[in-house]
Enzyme design. Structure first.
Site, PDB file in Angstrom:
ATOM      1  N   THR A   8       0.806  -1.205   0.000  1.00  0.00           N
ATOM      2  CA  THR A   8       0.000   0.000   0.000  1.00  0.00           C
ATOM      3  C   THR A   8       0.851   1.271   0.000  1.00  0.00           C
ATOM      4  O   THR A   8       0.348   2.347  -0.209  1.00  0.00           O
ATOM      5  CB  THR A   8      -0.948   0.043   1.204  1.00  0.00           C
ATOM      6  OG1 THR A   8      -0.195   0.167   2.400  1.00  0.00           O
ATOM      7  CG2 THR A   8      -1.845  -1.163   1.268  1.00  0.00           C
ATOM      8  N   ARG A   9       2.131   1.116   0.275  1.00  0.00           N
ATOM      9  CA  ARG A   9       3.009   2.272   0.443  1.00  0.00           C
ATOM     10  C   ARG A   9       3.084   3.145  -0.801  1.00  0.00           C
ATOM     11  O   ARG A   9       3.146   4.362  -0.712  1.00  0.00           O
ATOM     12  CB  ARG A   9       4.399   1.801   0.848  1.00  0.00           C
ATOM     13  CG  ARG A   9       5.221   2.893   1.453  1.00  0.00           C
ATOM     14  CD  ARG A   9       6.503   2.363   2.034  1.00  0.00           C
ATOM     15  NE  ARG A   9       6.332   1.620   3.249  1.00  0.00           N
ATOM     16  CZ  ARG A   9       6.141   2.156   4.443  1.00  0.00           C
ATOM     17  NH1 ARG A   9       6.045   3.443   4.556  1.00  0.00           N
ATOM     18  NH2 ARG A   9       6.038   1.406   5.507  1.00  0.00           N
ATOM     19  N   GLY A  21      18.344   1.846   7.576  1.00  0.00           N
ATOM     20  CA  GLY A  21      19.296   1.466   8.606  1.00  0.00           C
ATOM     21  C   GLY A  21      19.019   2.124   9.957  1.00  0.00           C
ATOM     22  O   GLY A  21      19.645   1.765  10.942  1.00  0.00           O
ATOM     23  N   GLU A  49       5.016  -1.875  15.833  1.00  0.00           N
ATOM     24  CA  GLU A  49       4.398  -0.545  15.807  1.00  0.00           C
ATOM     25  C   GLU A  49       3.006  -0.605  16.444  1.00  0.00           C
ATOM     26  O   GLU A  49       2.645   0.242  17.262  1.00  0.00           O
ATOM     27  CB  GLU A  49       4.270  -0.031  14.375  1.00  0.00           C
ATOM     28  CG  GLU A  49       5.565   0.302  13.717  1.00  0.00           C
ATOM     29  CD  GLU A  49       5.397   0.653  12.248  1.00  0.00           C
ATOM     30  OE1 GLU A  49       4.253   0.775  11.760  1.00  0.00           O
ATOM     31  OE2 GLU A  49       6.422   0.799  11.567  1.00  0.00           O
TER      32      GLU A  49
END
Length: 103
Positions: free
Chosen positions: A1-2, A30, A63
């Site tokens: 979806t990004r 990173g 998250e």
């Protein structure tokens, strides 16, 4: 979806007087997950884009866990807004938890 929906939503929100964050833009490759979790900690509203592969990604679950922990700690003074993108909410096991913190 990004590259699709998430990108569109992010651009639309940037047009409003709303500070937005998307990890792809603001965290260089990173960068440690701890920095991402700091951004989450400072957020008041979480827009959670749930796609069919969301729960398969370890960092997405980290998250999500952080968002729920914050909402519990702050006694729901923060909000999780789930967006079910091309997925039936009933197939995601996290829906009961999300419902508790929905706007």
């Amino acid at each position: 979806t990004r590259q699709g929906f998430t990108s569109f939503l992010h651009q639309a929100l940037k047009q409003l007087p709303v500070r937005t964050f998307i990890d792809e833009e603001e965290l260089p490759k990173g960068e440690r997950i701890t920095k991402l979790l700091e951004y989450i900690e400072s957020s008041q509203i979480f827009v959670l884009i749930l796609s069919k592969n969301y729960a398969k990604k370890k960092w997405c679950l980290l998250e999500f866990a952080k968002m729920v922990k914050i909402c519990e700690r702050d006694q729901q003074k923060r909000v999780i807004i789930p967006v079910f993108y091309k997925v039936d909410p009933s197939v995601l096991g996290c829906c009961t938890i999300i419902h508790a913190y929905m706007w």
